[in-house]
Design an enzyme around this catalytic site. Structure first.
Site, PDB file in Angstrom:
ATOM      1  N   ASP A  71     -11.522   6.235 -26.541  1.00 49.24           N
ATOM      2  CA  ASP A  71     -10.822   7.054 -25.550  1.00 49.24           C
ATOM      3  C   ASP A  71      -9.833   7.971 -26.256  1.00 49.24           C
ATOM      4  OD1 ASP A  71     -12.143   5.620 -23.601  1.00 49.24           O
ATOM      5  OD2 ASP A  71     -10.416   4.381 -23.071  1.00 49.24           O
ATOM      6  N   GLN A  72      -9.555   9.112 -25.653  1.00 53.03           N
ATOM      7  CA  GLN A  72      -8.609  10.061 -26.230  1.00 53.03           C
ATOM      8  C   GLN A  72      -7.263   9.408 -26.520  1.00 53.03           C
ATOM      9  OE1 GLN A  72      -7.905  13.535 -23.815  1.00 53.03           O
ATOM     10  NE2 GLN A  72      -6.637  14.535 -25.347  1.00 53.03           N
TER      11      GLN A  72
END
Length: 241
Positions: A71-72
């Site tokens: 995930d970012q």
């Protein structure tokens, strides 16, 4: 976290001045990079989301191919292949659950967590996860429509971590091992059992989100067989929190 067997090679897109990714290992077949929190793994939609780990990697290792993603908001270890054969072999290893992954997180302790005992057995969260179509890209626990999703977890001793970037309050450090690789799995599962991850802008209550300036989730360990030689490889990255 989801492996992609058919991901496109990392396309150029980062500004020429973008910093080179921190590299922990490189040979003719693969690279292992340390992704900072806040950086996409692959390009997003729109011109403002083209700077990402894969694009930065392509500037220094032409032909680098995405194998799996974080995930970012998550930091930590990412492995990329340097040619199609390595990408296929590594992708198959992820799909067959032959890659050992471990994360470190700081969660809201709530009513309390088990004591941090290195000999204590791992606990399991076995809750099916589905897309929340009305609030995409969020995910939800859904017994009827969700895909089987399994996470192993236990409390972790605080040794080895830097001071938390914000007052953790009743936060507790935990170790997480995703057996399956659903989108947002660790974040959804920890929130579902009443211990959301500090700084989580998607699944934590506002008060828990505000207790850290970033998501306190870090991919700290990867172990797998080399895609060409079969030699065991192991990489560790201490969390920056």
């Amino acid at each position: 976290m989801n492996p992609s067997l058919h991901a496109d090679p990392a396309a150029p897109g980062s500004p020429p001045t973008a910093p080179a990714p921190e590299c922990l290992f490189a040979d003719d077949d693969l690279i292992v990079l340390a992704k900072p929190s806040g950086l996409l793994c692959v390009p997003g939609r729109g011109p403002g989301k083209q700077d990402c780990l894969s694009a930065r990697a392509a500037q220094h290792w032409p032909g680098a191919c995405v194998v799996h993603r974080l995930d970012q908001a998550t930091s930590g270890l990412v492995v990329m292949a340097l040619h199609a054969g390595a990408q296929r072999a590594l992708g198959n290893a992820f799909a067959a659950r032959q890659v050992h992954k471990r994360y470190v997180a700081v969660v809201d302790a709530g009513s309390g967590l088990p004591e941090a005992d290195p000999d204590a057995p791992w606990q399991e969260i076995d809750l099916p996860i589905a897309a929340d179509w009305e609030r995409r890209p969020l995910r939800i626990v859904d017994a009827a429509l969700g895909k089987p999703s399994l996470t192993r977890w236990r409390a972790a001793p605080p040794e080895g971590g830097a001071p938390l970037p914000a007052d953790p309050g009743s936060g507790a450090r935990v170790l997480l091992e995703p057996v399956t690789g659903r989108t947002h799995q660790l974040r959804v599962h920890m929130a579902a059992i009443g211990h959301p991850i500090l700084g989580d802008a998607l699944y934590a209550p506002a008060a828990v989100q505000a207790r850290a300036p970033r998501l306190l989730l870090h991919a700290a360990h990867l172990a797998f067989a080399h895609p060409r030689t079969g030699a065991p490889l192991q990489f560790d990255s201490p969390p920056p929190f």
